[in-house]
Design a protein around this motif. Sequence first.
Motif, PDB file in Angstrom:
ATOM      1  N   HIS A  90       0.822  -1.217   0.000  1.00  2.72           N
ATOM      2  CA  HIS A  90       0.000   0.000   0.000  1.00  2.72           C
ATOM      3  C   HIS A  90       0.851   1.261   0.000  1.00  2.72           C
ATOM      4  O   HIS A  90       0.620   2.192   0.784  1.00  2.72           O
ATOM      5  N   VAL A  91       1.868   1.285  -0.864  1.00  3.48           N
ATOM      6  CA  VAL A  91       2.718   2.472  -1.028  1.00  3.48           C
ATOM      7  C   VAL A  91       2.785   2.818  -2.503  1.00  3.48           C
ATOM      8  O   VAL A  91       2.406   2.019  -3.371  1.00  3.48           O
ATOM      9  N   ASP A  92       3.272   4.021  -2.809  1.00  2.01           N
ATOM     10  CA  ASP A  92       3.457   4.414  -4.203  1.00  2.01           C
ATOM     11  C   ASP A  92       4.616   3.603  -4.790  1.00  2.01           C
ATOM     12  O   ASP A  92       5.633   3.399  -4.129  1.00  2.01           O
ATOM     13  N   PRO A  93       4.477   3.109  -6.047  1.00  3.49           N
ATOM     14  CA  PRO A  93       5.560   2.311  -6.645  1.00  3.49           C
ATOM     15  C   PRO A  93       6.918   3.011  -6.652  1.00  3.49           C
ATOM     16  O   PRO A  93       7.950   2.347  -6.578  1.00  3.49           O
ATOM     17  N   SER A  94       6.916   4.346  -6.731  1.00  5.08           N
ATOM     18  CA  SER A  94       8.195   5.065  -6.732  1.00  5.08           C
ATOM     19  C   SER A  94       8.939   4.906  -5.410  1.00  5.08           C
ATOM     20  O   SER A  94      10.167   4.982  -5.364  1.00  5.08           O
ATOM     21  N   ASP A  95       8.208   4.662  -4.311  1.00  3.11           N
ATOM     22  CA  ASP A  95       8.852   4.460  -3.011  1.00  3.11           C
ATOM     23  C   ASP A  95       9.697   3.185  -3.002  1.00  3.11           C
ATOM     24  O   ASP A  95      10.663   3.077  -2.232  1.00  3.11           O
ATOM     25  N   ILE A  96       9.329   2.228  -3.835  1.00  6.43           N
ATOM     26  CA  ILE A  96      10.095   0.983  -3.942  1.00  6.43           C
ATOM     27  C   ILE A  96      11.123   1.085  -5.062  1.00  6.43           C
ATOM     28  O   ILE A  96      12.258   0.629  -4.922  1.00  6.43           O
ATOM     29  N   PHE A  97      10.727   1.711  -6.172  1.00  4.74           N
ATOM     30  CA  PHE A  97      11.578   1.727  -7.368  1.00  4.74           C
ATOM     31  C   PHE A  97      12.834   2.588  -7.201  1.00  4.74           C
ATOM     32  O   PHE A  97      13.942   2.149  -7.525  1.00  4.74           O
ATOM     33  N   VAL A  98      12.684   3.797  -6.697  1.00  7.38           N
ATOM     34  CA  VAL A  98      13.817   4.725  -6.625  1.00  7.38           C
ATOM     35  C   VAL A  98      14.984   4.161  -5.811  1.00  7.38           C
ATOM     36  O   VAL A  98      16.136   4.219  -6.263  1.00  7.38           O
ATOM     37  N   PRO A  99      14.761   3.560  -4.633  1.00  6.68           N
ATOM     38  CA  PRO A  99      15.901   2.985  -3.900  1.00  6.68           C
ATOM     39  C   PRO A  99      16.556   1.805  -4.627  1.00  6.68           C
ATOM     40  O   PRO A  99      17.692   1.442  -4.302  1.00  6.68           O
ATOM     41  N   MET A 100      15.844   1.197  -5.585  1.00  6.68           N
ATOM     42  CA  MET A 100      16.410   0.048  -6.299  1.00  6.68           C
ATOM     43  C   MET A 100      17.255   0.448  -7.511  1.00  6.68           C
ATOM     44  O   MET A 100      17.900  -0.405  -8.127  1.00  6.68           O
ATOM     45  N   ILE A 101      17.265   1.737  -7.863  1.00  7.80           N
ATOM     46  CA  ILE A 101      17.993   2.171  -9.059  1.00  7.80           C
ATOM     47  C   ILE A 101      19.488   1.811  -8.994  1.00  7.80           C
ATOM     48  O   ILE A 101      20.036   1.305  -9.983  1.00  7.80           O
ATOM     49  N   PRO A 102      20.190   2.023  -7.858  1.00  9.54           N
ATOM     50  CA  PRO A 102      21.599   1.597  -7.811  1.00  9.54           C
ATOM     51  C   PRO A 102      21.778   0.108  -8.068  1.00  9.54           C
ATOM     52  O   PRO A 102      22.722  -0.303  -8.756  1.00  9.54           O
ATOM     53  N   ALA A 103      20.892  -0.706  -7.505  1.00 13.58           N
ATOM     54  CA  ALA A 103      20.969  -2.156  -7.728  1.00 13.58           C
ATOM     55  C   ALA A 103      20.731  -2.486  -9.205  1.00 13.58           C
ATOM     56  O   ALA A 103      21.389  -3.378  -9.764  1.00 13.58           O
ATOM     57  N   MET A 104      19.806  -1.768  -9.836  1.00 19.91           N
ATOM     58  CA  MET A 104      19.548  -1.992 -11.263  1.00 19.91           C
ATOM     59  C   MET A 104      20.768  -1.601 -12.095  1.00 19.91           C
ATOM     60  O   MET A 104      21.124  -2.299 -13.054  1.00 19.91           O
ATOM     61  N   ALA A 105      21.412  -0.485 -11.723  1.00 17.10           N
ATOM     62  CA  ALA A 105      22.620  -0.053 -12.442  1.00 17.10           C
ATOM     63  C   ALA A 105      23.716  -1.104 -12.322  1.00 17.10           C
ATOM     64  O   ALA A 105      24.408  -1.417 -13.298  1.00 17.10           O
ATOM     65  N   PHE A 106      23.868  -1.663 -11.126  1.00 18.12           N
ATOM     66  CA  PHE A 106      24.850  -2.729 -10.932  1.00 18.12           C
ATOM     67  C   PHE A 106      24.481  -3.949 -11.769  1.00 18.12           C
ATOM     68  O   PHE A 106      25.350  -4.618 -12.346  1.00 18.12           O
ATOM     69  N   GLY A 107      23.177  -4.247 -11.848  1.00 10.87           N
ATOM     70  CA  GLY A 107      22.713  -5.372 -12.660  1.00 10.87           C
ATOM     71  C   GLY A 107      23.036  -5.181 -14.136  1.00 10.87           C
ATOM     72  O   GLY A 107      23.438  -6.122 -14.824  1.00 10.87           O
ATOM     73  N   VAL A 108      22.860  -3.951 -14.632  1.00  8.84           N
ATOM     74  CA  VAL A 108      23.188  -3.648 -16.032  1.00  8.84           C
ATOM     75  C   VAL A 108      24.681  -3.863 -16.292  1.00  8.84           C
ATOM     76  O   VAL A 108      25.073  -4.467 -17.301  1.00  8.84           O
ATOM     77  N   ILE A 109      25.517  -3.389 -15.376  1.00 12.02           N
ATOM     78  CA  ILE A 109      26.962  -3.575 -15.523  1.00 12.02           C
ATOM     79  C   ILE A 109      27.315  -5.058 -15.521  1.00 12.02           C
ATOM     80  O   ILE A 109      28.141  -5.524 -16.322  1.00 12.02           O
ATOM     81  N   ALA A 110      26.666  -5.819 -14.644  1.00 12.55           N
ATOM     82  CA  ALA A 110      26.919  -7.262 -14.573  1.00 12.55           C
ATOM     83  C   ALA A 110      26.517  -7.963 -15.872  1.00 12.55           C
ATOM     84  O   ALA A 110      27.230  -8.849 -16.363  1.00 12.55           O
ATOM     85  N   ILE A 111      25.391  -7.546 -16.460  1.00 13.30           N
ATOM     86  CA  ILE A 111      24.941  -8.148 -17.721  1.00 13.30           C
ATOM     87  C   ILE A 111      25.933  -7.862 -18.835  1.00 13.30           C
ATOM     88  O   ILE A 111      26.276  -8.748 -19.637  1.00 13.30           O
ATOM     89  N   LEU A 112      26.416  -6.631 -18.897  1.00 13.59           N
ATOM     90  CA  LEU A 112      27.403  -6.276 -19.924  1.00 13.59           C
ATOM     91  C   LEU A 112      28.700  -7.064 -19.724  1.00 13.59           C
ATOM     92  O   LEU A 112      29.344  -7.475 -20.707  1.00 13.59           O
ATOM     93  N   ALA A 113      29.084  -7.299 -18.464  1.00 10.54           N
ATOM     94  CA  ALA A 113      30.285  -8.098 -18.180  1.00 10.54           C
ATOM     95  C   ALA A 113      30.083  -9.549 -18.630  1.00 10.54           C
ATOM     96  O   ALA A 113      30.986 -10.160 -19.214  1.00 10.54           O
ATOM     97  N   ILE A 114      28.891 -10.090 -18.381  1.00 13.90           N
ATOM     98  CA  ILE A 114      28.589 -11.464 -18.814  1.00 13.90           C
ATOM     99  C   ILE A 114      28.590 -11.543 -20.335  1.00 13.90           C
ATOM    100  O   ILE A 114      29.124 -12.495 -20.927  1.00 13.90           O
ATOM    101  N   ALA A 115      27.995 -10.532 -20.990  1.00 13.75           N
ATOM    102  CA  ALA A 115      27.970 -10.504 -22.456  1.00 13.75           C
ATOM    103  C   ALA A 115      29.394 -10.448 -23.008  1.00 13.75           C
ATOM    104  O   ALA A 115      29.719 -11.116 -24.009  1.00 13.75           O
ATOM    105  N   TYR A 116      30.244  -9.656 -22.367  1.00 12.13           N
ATOM    106  CA  TYR A 116      31.653  -9.562 -22.786  1.00 12.13           C
ATOM    107  C   TYR A 116      32.349 -10.914 -22.655  1.00 12.13           C
ATOM    108  O   TYR A 116      33.090 -11.342 -23.546  1.00 12.13           O
ATOM    109  N   MET A 117      32.092 -11.592 -21.553  1.00 14.50           N
ATOM    110  CA  MET A 117      32.702 -12.898 -21.314  1.00 14.50           C
ATOM    111  C   MET A 117      32.256 -13.921 -22.364  1.00 14.50           C
ATOM    112  O   MET A 117      33.061 -14.645 -22.952  1.00 14.50           O
ATOM    113  N   TYR A 118      30.930 -13.954 -22.622  1.00 12.17           N
ATOM    114  CA  TYR A 118      30.400 -14.866 -23.643  1.00 12.17           C
ATOM    115  C   TYR A 118      30.980 -14.536 -25.019  1.00 12.17           C
ATOM    116  O   TYR A 118      31.356 -15.428 -25.787  1.00 12.17           O
ATOM    117  N   GLY A 119      31.019 -13.237 -25.328  1.00 10.07           N
ATOM    118  CA  GLY A 119      31.519 -12.816 -26.633  1.00 10.07           C
ATOM    119  C   GLY A 119      32.981 -13.172 -26.824  1.00 10.07           C
ATOM    120  O   GLY A 119      33.401 -13.590 -27.918  1.00 10.07           O
TER     121      GLY A 119
END
Length: 272
Positions: free
Chosen positions: A167-196
């Motif tokens: 019962h909270v606004d979605p932004s209250d959950i989403f905004v604190p997760m942005i750093p974790a999402m940024a780390f996730g993006v970096i991790a995906i690019l690292a995995i793609a680099y490894m596979y490539g």
Amino acid sequence: MLTFLGFAMVITFMYLIMTKRLSALIALILVPILFALFGGFSAKIGPMMLEGISKLAPTGVMLMFAILYFALMIDSGLFDPAVRKILKLVKGDPLKVSVGTAVLALVVSLDGDGATTYMICCAAMLPMYSRLGMSPRIMAGLIILAGGVMNMTPWGGPTARAASALHVDPSDIFVPMIPAMAFGVIAILAIAYMYGKRERARLGELHLPTDDIDHSEISVSQFPEARRPKLIYFNAALTAGLMVALIAGVLPLPVLFMIAFSIAMIVNYPCL
């Protein structure tokens, strides 16, 4: 007893949906009503349903207008330059193809729709994987990893459901997760680099006959008549402004997406 009824209800409607005996919409309406009757809540079903609708309505509105907004941006051609640039850069290098797949999937999955992401990424990248002899499982893995990170956006689904339950606004959950999402993006690019890198060692770098193809007409829009190339800068500015307002919490998310979608529709498709 309520716990048992809850799990039994979930198992029942999942079984009915997966066996295609009922559509998801009908199963999610009728099965809970039947379990409520079985649980002895017949006198309270009406008020309980209306209370549930009133609690979930803002989340439903946010999801609907967010999907409409990003679908409009895809059809108008906002992401076409990024897609063309990726396809132009990857050429015959498996390493670039792998990283390009990850970047493309991250961009396209912004709309929170997994089916659209797969359709666009497969149409754009699968022929290249086939010509180079790369394993298509790499593409499938990178797309699903990108979808997993981008699905943490409020319009992706899980964040919206968590916000509804708390019962909270979605932004209250989403905004604190942005750093974790940024780390996730970096991790995906690292995995793609490894596979490539692994695929490059296996296959080498090839010069394809299609390396010099003109990518100027390639588009992720499914409707050529809907493209608005002259409005790309406006649409990009509108989307950037929407993201800034979303993070800053200027207005509730449903209101932000309703306003942004309305502005985008008026500017991109003024003819009724």
